[in-house]
Write an enzyme that holds these catalytic residues in place. Structure first.
Site, short mmCIF file in Angstrom:
data_model
loop_
_atom_site.label_atom_id
_atom_site.label_comp_id
_atom_site.label_asym_id
_atom_site.label_seq_id
_atom_site.Cartn_x
_atom_site.Cartn_y
_atom_site.Cartn_z
N ASN A 194 0.85 -1.19 0.00
CA ASN A 194 0.00 0.00 0.00
C ASN A 194 0.88 1.24 0.00
O ASN A 194 1.97 1.23 0.56
CB ASN A 194 -0.91 0.04 1.24
N TYR A 214 0.78 10.18 4.22
CA TYR A 214 0.47 10.51 5.62
C TYR A 214 1.59 11.40 6.13
O TYR A 214 2.75 10.99 6.12
CB TYR A 214 0.41 9.24 6.48
N ARG A 215 1.24 12.58 6.60
CA ARG A 215 2.26 13.54 7.02
C ARG A 215 3.15 12.97 8.14
O ARG A 215 2.72 12.10 8.91
CB ARG A 215 1.58 14.81 7.53
N TRP A 254 -0.82 8.13 10.07
CA TRP A 254 -1.87 7.43 9.31
C TRP A 254 -3.11 7.42 10.19
O TRP A 254 -3.09 6.95 11.32
CB TRP A 254 -1.45 6.05 8.85
N GLU A 277 -1.51 1.20 -5.51
CA GLU A 277 -1.43 2.58 -6.01
C GLU A 277 -0.44 2.68 -7.17
O GLU A 277 -0.62 3.48 -8.08
CB GLU A 277 -0.99 3.53 -4.89
N ASP A 291 -3.83 22.52 9.40
CA ASP A 291 -4.30 21.46 8.49
C ASP A 291 -5.13 21.98 7.32
O ASP A 291 -5.40 23.17 7.22
CB ASP A 291 -5.10 20.42 9.29
C1 LIG Z 1 -1.04 16.73 1.18
C2 LIG Z 1 -1.81 15.60 1.78
C3 LIG Z 1 -1.54 15.20 3.10
C4 LIG Z 1 -2.24 14.14 3.68
N1 LIG Z 1 -1.96 13.80 4.98
C5 LIG Z 1 -2.60 12.75 5.53
C6 LIG Z 1 -2.28 12.36 6.86
O1 LIG Z 1 -1.45 12.95 7.54
N2 LIG Z 1 -2.91 11.26 7.37
C7 LIG Z 1 -3.84 10.56 6.64
O2 LIG Z 1 -4.36 9.56 7.15
N3 LIG Z 1 -4.19 10.94 5.40
C8 LIG Z 1 -3.58 12.01 4.82
N4 LIG Z 1 -3.90 12.39 3.55
C9 LIG Z 1 -4.96 11.66 2.82
C10 LIG Z 1 -4.50 10.30 2.36
O3 LIG Z 1 -3.30 10.40 1.62
C11 LIG Z 1 -5.59 9.64 1.50
O4 LIG Z 1 -6.73 9.45 2.30
C12 LIG Z 1 -5.17 8.32 0.87
O5 LIG Z 1 -6.18 7.87 0.03
C13 LIG Z 1 -4.90 7.26 1.89
O6 LIG Z 1 -4.49 6.07 1.23
P1 LIG Z 1 -4.84 4.64 1.79
O7 LIG Z 1 -6.32 4.41 1.54
O8 LIG Z 1 -3.99 3.73 0.97
O9 LIG Z 1 -4.52 4.61 3.24
C14 LIG Z 1 -3.22 13.46 2.94
C15 LIG Z 1 -3.49 13.86 1.63
C16 LIG Z 1 -2.80 14.91 1.06
C17 LIG Z 1 -3.11 15.33 -0.35
MN LIG Z 2 -4.43 2.24 -0.50
#
Ligand SMILES: Cc1cc2nc3c(=O)[nH]c(=O)nc-3n(C[C@H](O)[C@H](O)[C@H](O)COP(=O)(O)O)c2cc1C
Ligand SMILES: [Mn+2]
Length: 484
Positions: free
Chosen positions: A169, A173-174, A187, A235, A284
């Protein structure tokens, strides 16, 4: 032609006059934020800070921060092209007869190009630094807003593996940089990284979870990290689809995770199961600070990077920011997928002020009573669309991208007590208003025309419209009167 890497994309931005280089010193502590915020709010270009204070690595920001730049990133003229390509594959059926099968071959060959390719080495390993030689403080990580808990890596591509299926995956996630070798791992509980963590913890066999993070890669790989995909859908395969060329993946030095071989930086390491540390606050994308909370800690054991690496980042904050444009392209690209599951949907819009999850405007073709409610519940049950706090459903003749038209028609069409649907469910972790973290209430507004079959027995009026004959005549008289 797919971009080879981040630099290739930067070149394309420059060629299209979409990037400005800042040759003098600017501080990653707040100052770059102010530059980036002003640039995005005024329709300005992507920025490449060549001399961020305290670091020898240049900083790219706002590379995706307009519809045009998103289109350059995805190498399309407009997002409809990508949506149409997806529709084409969704409609692909087993062809009849030999001729049909032959015609299908090029499409199948194209599909073969989507799958990531494992390679033996890559430019991300031009420099390898391990153990005590790892120092995250050398990176120009932004301290974005005044009350932030520290500096945050904001566009990391976080790679983990599902311990049950072994599937990879990648999520963005920041990561708050705590010191030279540790960061937070933000996450959120509904995301795949967190799910992998929970599964590994439940197995009880391992004490550490391997994690690798890539920062800066070709734009489709970076963009794919934010896509709301079903779990276990890779992805990097979607990135391969978007760029029509496989993403080349290389195995890390110190763990078994693969990352894009062209990455500018790779941080390899692990998260110790059970270990948590206070992370945040963080300015945020809601435009508010998200509150400090306990999140896992990422221990970095090895950093590999290219020669003269470029550090990619973004800032989030009061909308619109760069992430709005990334989200807007997701909205356009995912519409066909959404319509496959909820076919009555004609169009949808997520206004910037709603920060994606707070407001979704949907137009539907209504065929049976209470269909608007069915659509609301389908959205609340659909992947990350589950976070949607307010849904407004209108009839198909309403243009959901015209917010003024939506407000006008919706407000006229509703009897609030009758037309509002409340529900409880998961809420985005960043929501500061819900009664509990991660869940709360949602509201659907059925602003469609009401039917007798829905218990509405009064007459429903038509929207006013002038006759074409009068319009035409006044067109001429208008000119005659010298009006403009
Ligand atoms: C700039 C940016 C920062 C993000 N930061 C976070 C974060 O800190 N934590 C989080 O859970 N999702 C964050 N997201 C959203 C996730 O990247 C998004 O929900 C993604 O689909 C998660 O992938 P997953 O389903 O594979 O976990 C962020 C998105 C962007 C565009
Ligand atoms: Mn995913």
């Amino acid at each position: 032609m797919a971009y080879a890497d981040l630099r290739d994309f930067i070149q394309a931005l420059e060629k299209n006059k979409e990037l400005v280089r800042i040759p003098f010193e600017v501080d990653p502590y707040l100052e770059i934020t102010e530059f980036a915020d002003r640039a995005v709010k005024s329709g300005g270009p992507a920025l490449l800070f060549e001399k961020p204070k305290g670091s020898s690595y240049p900083v790219l920001i706002n590379g995706f921060a307009s519809e045009r730049r998103m289109a350059i990133a995805l190498e399309v003229d407009n997002f409809q092209e990508t949506a149409d390509r997806i529709t084409e594959y969704l409609q692909m059926r087993m062809p009849e007869g030999l001729l049909g099968k032959l015609k299908m071959l090029p499409k199948l060959a194209e599909m073969g190009a989507f799958f990531p390719k494992i390679v033996n080495g890559g430019s991300c390993k031009e420099v390898i630094r391990k153990g005590a030689d790892v120092n995250l403080k050398e990176l120009p990580v932004l301290h974005c807003w005044p009350d932030d808990g520290g500096p945050f890596i904001t566009v990391p591509m976080v790679f983990t593996k599902n311990p049950e299926t072994g599937k990879r995956n990648c999520g963005m996630y920041r990561m708050q940089v705590f010191d030279e070798r540790t960061t937070g791992m933000h996450w959120q509980t509904h995301k795949q990284g967190a799910e992998h963590y929970r599964r590994l913890q439940a197995e009880g066999k391992e004490a550490k979870m391997p994690v690798s993070v890539a920062i800066g890669s070709d734009p489709t790989a970076m963009f794919s990290a934010i896509l709301p995909l079903p779990p276990d859908l890779d992805e990097m395969m979607i990135a391969g689809f978007l760029r029509s060329k496989p993403v080349e993946m290389v195995k890390c030095e110190t763990n078994d995770i693969e990352v894009p071989a062209n990455s500018e930086f790779v941080l390899e390491g692990y998260v110790t199961l059970g270990e948590k540390r206070r992370e945040g606050p963080f300015g945020d994308h809601t435009g508010f600070y998200s509150l400090a909370d306990d999140y896992p800690v990422f221990h970095v054991e090895c950093v590999t990077h290219r020669k003269n690496p470029i550090y990619a980042t973004t800032i989030v904050g009061p909308p619109p920011m760069e992430d709005y444009f990334m989200g807007k392209s997701i909205e356009r690209i995912f519409l066909p997928l959404m319509r496959m599951q909820i076919p009555e949907i004609r169009d949808m819009a997520m206004p910037a002020e709603g920060i994606f999850h707070n407001l979704m405007l949907l137009s539907i073709r209504k065929s049976y009573p209470m269909q608007a409610r069915k659509v609301m519940h389908a959205i609340w049950g659909l992947g990350q669309a589950m976070f949607t706090k307010v849904i407004v459903v209108v009839d198909e003749d309403v243009n959901v991208h015209d917010y003024s038209e939506v407000a006008w028609k919706a407000l006229n069409n509703i009897d609030p007590q009758r037309d509002i649907e409340f529900a409880l469910g998961p809420i985005d972790s960043l929501d500061h208003s819900s009664r509990m973290p991660n869940w709360g209430s949602k509201m659907g507004i059925d602003a469609t025309r009401k039917w007798a079959g829905e218990g509405f027995t009064r007459e429903w009026p038509e929207v006013l419209k002038m006759t074409p004959q009068v319009k035409q005549r006044v067109d001429e008289l208008w000119k005659k009167a010298g009006l403009k």
